[in-house]
Design an enzyme around this catalytic site. Structure first.
Site, short mmCIF file in Angstrom:
data_model
loop_
_atom_site.label_atom_id
_atom_site.label_comp_id
_atom_site.label_asym_id
_atom_site.label_seq_id
_atom_site.Cartn_x
_atom_site.Cartn_y
_atom_site.Cartn_z
N HIS A 56 0.83 -1.21 0.00
CA HIS A 56 0.00 0.00 0.00
C HIS A 56 0.86 1.26 0.00
O HIS A 56 2.08 1.20 0.18
CB HIS A 56 -0.94 0.01 1.21
CG HIS A 56 -0.22 0.01 2.54
ND1 HIS A 56 0.32 1.14 3.09
CD2 HIS A 56 0.04 -1.00 3.40
CE1 HIS A 56 0.88 0.84 4.24
NE2 HIS A 56 0.74 -0.45 4.46
N CYS B 65 3.28 -4.94 6.64
CA CYS B 65 2.95 -4.63 5.26
C CYS B 65 4.16 -4.02 4.52
O CYS B 65 5.15 -3.65 5.13
CB CYS B 65 1.78 -3.66 5.18
SG CYS B 65 0.21 -4.39 5.69
#
Length: 217
Positions: free
Chosen positions: A177, A193
């Site tokens: 992301h 992440c």
């Protein structure tokens, strides 16, 4: 359970997040050992913890300039048997993401953020299962148990920890992301992440599809 539109709770959430971010800059060792939302010691991603859902936490001694020698072009063939649906290689050592299109006409190399510790790091093969432009964020049930005063929902925008675009992986809670805080890129700064500059995640979002192969090494 609080109402997600409760403005008081939202202000409290944002102010506490900013405070934790400032603490991370002042004392990186402490910031690395803490979950930026719960304020508790990091215990990995078991029990529903959401990787990389928080403010900045990084070690100032891990300067991204140390990675210049390893931040280089890669060949896809040592890592993938084919390029069906395109392929993404995330190299956690050099903190770089490599993308190859299925027809090999496009190759991209982007700097990334990576997890802050080994217990938050996951490696291996996965794939993109969902693409979201303007992602929202919600705490997991475990986070709500520990912090019932936090909002149930953070809308898309500059306060969202997932930036402008997000790619869902088949591993629960893991994403590639964007980030609105550019200090995180090139550092050990996430809870699991992989983060990119918003400009770069937009490019990757446009290039990838559901089913794009992903390998983290």
């Amino acid at each position: 359970m609080i109402n997600k539109t409760n403005p008081v709770s939202r202000r409290r959430f944002l102010s506490s997040s900013v405070a934790l971010g400032a603490a991370g800059l002042a004392a990186p060792a402490l910031a690395q050992s803490m979950d930026p939302y719960t304020g508790q010691a990091l215990q990995g991603t078991g029990g529903g913890a959401t990787p990389d859902a928080g403010m900045v936490q990084f070690d100032n001694t891990q300067d991204s300039r140390r990675n210049i020698s390893s931040f280089r072009m890669q060949d896809w063939q040592p890592y993938f048997s084919n390029l069906t649906n395109g392929a993404i290689l995330v190299d956690l050592t050099s903190r770089a993401l490599h993308y190859w299109s299925e027809d090999q006409s496009v190759y991209k190399l982007f700097p990334t953020s990576v997890p802050v510790s080994a217990d938050l790091t996951r490696t291996g093969r996965t794939e993109i299962i969902k693409k979201v432009k303007g992602p929202t964020w919600s705490p997991t049930p475990e986070m709500k148990k520990r912090n019932p005063e936090w909002p149930d929902f953070v809308p898309a925008g500059p306060d969202n920890p997932l930036g402008t675009h997000a790619l869902w992986l088949s591993w629960q809670y893991y994403r590639i992301h964007g980030t609105h805080d550019t200090r995180k890129i090139g550092r050990k700064s996430s809870n699991g992440c992989i983060g990119l500059y918003n400009e770069h995640i937009q490019q990757l979002y446009d290039l990838t599809t559901v089913g794009t192969q992903v390998l983290l090494i």
